[in-house]
Design an enzyme around this catalytic site. Sequence first.
Site, PDB file in Angstrom:
ATOM      1  N   LYS A 230       0.886  -1.183   0.000  1.00 54.82           N
ATOM      2  CA  LYS A 230       0.000   0.000   0.000  1.00 54.82           C
ATOM      3  C   LYS A 230       0.911   1.217   0.000  1.00 54.82           C
ATOM      4  CE  LYS A 230      -1.896   2.985   2.056  1.00 54.82           C
ATOM      5  NZ  LYS A 230      -1.631   4.420   1.698  1.00 54.82           N
TER       6      LYS A 230
ATOM      7  N   GLU B  84       9.621   1.211  10.877  1.00 58.99           N
ATOM      8  CA  GLU B  84      10.669   2.219  10.707  1.00 58.99           C
ATOM      9  C   GLU B  84       9.970   3.570  10.773  1.00 58.99           C
ATOM     10  OE1 GLU B  84      12.973   1.177   7.199  1.00 58.99           O
ATOM     11  OE2 GLU B  84      13.737  -0.626   8.166  1.00 58.99           O
TER      12      GLU B  84
ATOM     13  N   CYS C 227      14.185  10.495   7.019  1.00 58.88           N
ATOM     14  CA  CYS C 227      13.992  10.010   8.398  1.00 58.88           C
ATOM     15  C   CYS C 227      15.265  10.143   9.216  1.00 58.88           C
ATOM     16  CB  CYS C 227      13.507   8.572   8.383  1.00 58.88           C
ATOM     17  SG  CYS C 227      14.613   7.455   7.517  1.00 58.88           S
TER      18      CYS C 227
ATOM     19  N   GLU D 215       9.551  16.242  14.943  1.00 60.53           N
ATOM     20  CA  GLU D 215      10.111  16.007  13.610  1.00 60.53           C
ATOM     21  C   GLU D 215       9.455  16.982  12.629  1.00 60.53           C
ATOM     22  OE1 GLU D 215       8.972  12.378  11.547  1.00 60.53           O
ATOM     23  OE2 GLU D 215      11.046  12.121  10.883  1.00 60.53           O
TER      24      GLU D 215
HETATM   25  P1  NAD Z   1       2.387   8.435   7.583  1.00 57.27           P
HETATM   26  O1  NAD Z   1       2.491   7.672   8.852  1.00 57.27           O
HETATM   27  O2  NAD Z   1       1.469   9.604   7.534  1.00 57.27           O
HETATM   28  O3  NAD Z   1       1.941   7.492   6.380  1.00 57.27           O
HETATM   29  C1  NAD Z   1       2.666   6.343   6.038  1.00 57.27           C
HETATM   30  C2  NAD Z   1       1.734   5.332   5.409  1.00 57.27           C
HETATM   31  O4  NAD Z   1       0.763   4.933   6.369  1.00 57.27           O
HETATM   32  C3  NAD Z   1       0.967   5.858   4.201  1.00 57.27           C
HETATM   33  O5  NAD Z   1       0.926   4.858   3.215  1.00 57.27           O
HETATM   34  C4  NAD Z   1      -0.417   6.112   4.771  1.00 57.27           C
HETATM   35  O6  NAD Z   1      -1.438   6.019   3.808  1.00 57.27           O
HETATM   36  C5  NAD Z   1      -0.525   4.977   5.773  1.00 57.27           C
HETATM   37  N1  NAD Z   1      -1.533   5.185   6.809  1.00 57.27           N
HETATM   38  C6  NAD Z   1      -1.971   6.361   7.329  1.00 57.27           C
HETATM   39  N2  NAD Z   1      -2.943   6.131   8.236  1.00 57.27           N
HETATM   40  C7  NAD Z   1      -3.121   4.788   8.294  1.00 57.27           C
HETATM   41  C8  NAD Z   1      -3.989   3.941   9.048  1.00 57.27           C
HETATM   42  N3  NAD Z   1      -4.886   4.424   9.915  1.00 57.27           N
HETATM   43  N4  NAD Z   1      -3.886   2.606   8.865  1.00 57.27           N
HETATM   44  C9  NAD Z   1      -2.983   2.082   8.002  1.00 57.27           C
HETATM   45  N5  NAD Z   1      -2.172   2.852   7.241  1.00 57.27           N
HETATM   46  C10 NAD Z   1      -2.226   4.187   7.402  1.00 57.27           C
HETATM   47  O7  NAD Z   1       3.879   8.859   7.224  1.00 57.27           O
HETATM   48  P2  NAD Z   1       4.359   9.751   5.997  1.00 57.27           P
HETATM   49  O8  NAD Z   1       3.979  11.172   6.288  1.00 57.27           O
HETATM   50  O9  NAD Z   1       3.941   9.123   4.724  1.00 57.27           O
HETATM   51  O10 NAD Z   1       5.945   9.584   6.088  1.00 57.27           O
HETATM   52  C11 NAD Z   1       6.771  10.397   6.839  1.00 57.27           C
HETATM   53  C12 NAD Z   1       7.204   9.688   8.113  1.00 57.27           C
HETATM   54  O11 NAD Z   1       7.878   8.474   7.786  1.00 57.27           O
HETATM   55  C13 NAD Z   1       8.200  10.503   8.899  1.00 57.27           C
HETATM   56  O12 NAD Z   1       7.885  10.408  10.263  1.00 57.27           O
HETATM   57  C14 NAD Z   1       9.524   9.806   8.605  1.00 57.27           C
HETATM   58  O13 NAD Z   1      10.539  10.000   9.554  1.00 57.27           O
HETATM   59  C15 NAD Z   1       9.089   8.388   8.527  1.00 57.27           C
HETATM   60  N6  NAD Z   1      10.099   7.585   7.820  1.00 57.27           N
HETATM   61  C16 NAD Z   1      10.860   6.708   8.534  1.00 57.27           C
HETATM   62  C17 NAD Z   1      11.858   5.956   7.894  1.00 57.27           C
HETATM   63  C18 NAD Z   1      12.739   4.990   8.663  1.00 57.27           C
HETATM   64  O14 NAD Z   1      13.456   4.228   8.013  1.00 57.27           O
HETATM   65  N7  NAD Z   1      12.729   4.989   9.983  1.00 57.27           N
HETATM   66  C19 NAD Z   1      12.059   6.118   6.535  1.00 57.27           C
HETATM   67  C20 NAD Z   1      11.266   7.039   5.843  1.00 57.27           C
HETATM   68  C21 NAD Z   1      10.281   7.758   6.500  1.00 57.27           C
END
Ligand code: NAD
Length: 496
Positions: free
Chosen positions: A179, A254, A290, A389
């Site tokens: 997804k 992650e 991240c 963040e």
């Molecule tokens: P997000 O949590 O808003 O969304 C990530 C995914 O989760 C998307 O596909 C979204 O549609 C899905 N999602 C949202 N609500 C959901 C729910 N209720 N149930 C299931 N899925 C759901 O994150 P984002 O804004 O897309 O990404 C940025 C974040 O990701 C930052 O916090 C960043 O640090 C983190 N990140 C971490 C790493 C790592 O390796 N640690 C790498 C890249 C990004």
Amino acid sequence: MPELPAILPQRHFIDGAFRDGVSGETFETLNPTTNAPIAEVSAGTAADVDAAVTAARRAFDEGPWPRMTAKERAKALRGIAGLIRERAQEFIALECLDIGMPIAQMKGLAARAAENFDYFANVVEELHGRAWQTGGFLNYSVHKPVGVAGLIMPWNAPLMLSTWRIAPCLAAGNTIVLKPAEWSPLTATALARLLADAGLPEGVFNVVHGFGETAGAPLSAHPGVDLICFTGEGRTGEIIMAAGAPTLKRCSFELGGKSPVVVFDDAGADFERLVDAVVFQIFSMNGQRCTAGSRLLAQQGIYDRLVEAVAERAKRIRVGDPFDATTELGPLIRPEHHERVLGYVREAADGGARLLAGGDRPAGLPEGNYLQATVLADVEPSMRAFREEIFGPVLVATPFADEEEAVRLANDTEYGLAAYVWTNDLTRAHRVAQAIDTGLCWVNSQNVRDLRTPFGGVKRSGIGREGGDYSFEFYCEQETIHVALGEHRIPRLGVG
Ligand code: NAD
């Protein structure tokens, strides 16, 4: 901008075929340089997720993929790596268009996507269990795939981040429902086409597009899903973990970061290299990274010189069109994210932080989600800009007096993904690296990954480790087989 293939509607990929969603609903993905629509995207619902999980389940329970030898799967993975290299220009163009990543940086990320497949092909070929000989027994362990994996991915580097999960997951013999994030669907669709062209059996790899609440939520709760790989925000991770709890799904998370760059006075011997690293670690990947070194903690003796030098460099960073090869900082993903990032800057400046660079839209770029590279000095640990963040090109800087204060400030966060320590004192380098609560720490360096090492965060930055063999602790079951050699005595019951 290079010639792009016509961008078709982004449809789900289920059981080896592209399909419209059951509801017929769609949404638009936007070009961050203009916020004009790029393509229509199917908005997945529980019915689409169910179809994809059913296909993945069948491919796992009855299909050839989990039953192939590791060598056969490794060969398929190397084929995928080769195809990614062949189609690199298409992937680079799609991702630059979708998320605004500068093309010069996207080239490296596309190369890494191919490397993810080559690398895990090598690891799975070498994967082996252990054997224990005891009196009368030979005990040994074997690796087996777990089942169907749900991959829920973010928008900041979708190709590199999703292949980092897809490659070991497939190598182990699992099947997948991906997804992608709703803000960045394009490379996921292209990857589905590529994996089909590479000859993966039907149902092994499926994509359901859509929003978190309507497509991600049913995937994370589906009883047919065994594993959840999630990359995104901690708050979303909480929801996903709760959704998976009734069916006890195994999770690898992650999550976010607020990683400190801790610079001691004695680190100035190669000052330019230090400045290069501080600037790169916050302003690469549009600051939407991240492992961004987003908090600069510098000792009082070097603090002023360093923040001034970093601010001067920030002012010279070339902000612009992601397709211009000289661009160093592209637009942020969405207007609402741009507004959110600016909100942190304004609040910190109003609260007394010194705005040394940036803080506004660059001149000459009136549309799109562009933001200047921004440096805020004298940021108090109590400010939101220090604690939360921001996920944009914003560096906050805070001075410290001594090692004890440096470690306290570095750990004064709910996150613990990465840390960067700069010192020429050998013993201090090791001491401070170990004292910081973090999953990853680099000494006298920017983030340079070695795929063999465990990657992951502590505290609210994640759960679990992936990389090298560690990935297979998550993507495999280990079964232990105890073989009696017929010599040991069995207690006899019921013989009088
Ligand atoms: P997000 O949590 O808003 O969304 C990530 C995914 O989760 C998307 O596909 C979204 O549609 C899905 N999602 C949202 N609500 C959901 C729910 N209720 N149930 C299931 N899925 C759901 O994150 P984002 O804004 O897309 O990404 C940025 C974040 O990701 C930052 O916090 C960043 O640090 C983190 N990140 C971490 C790493 C790592 O390796 N640690 C790498 C890249 C990004």
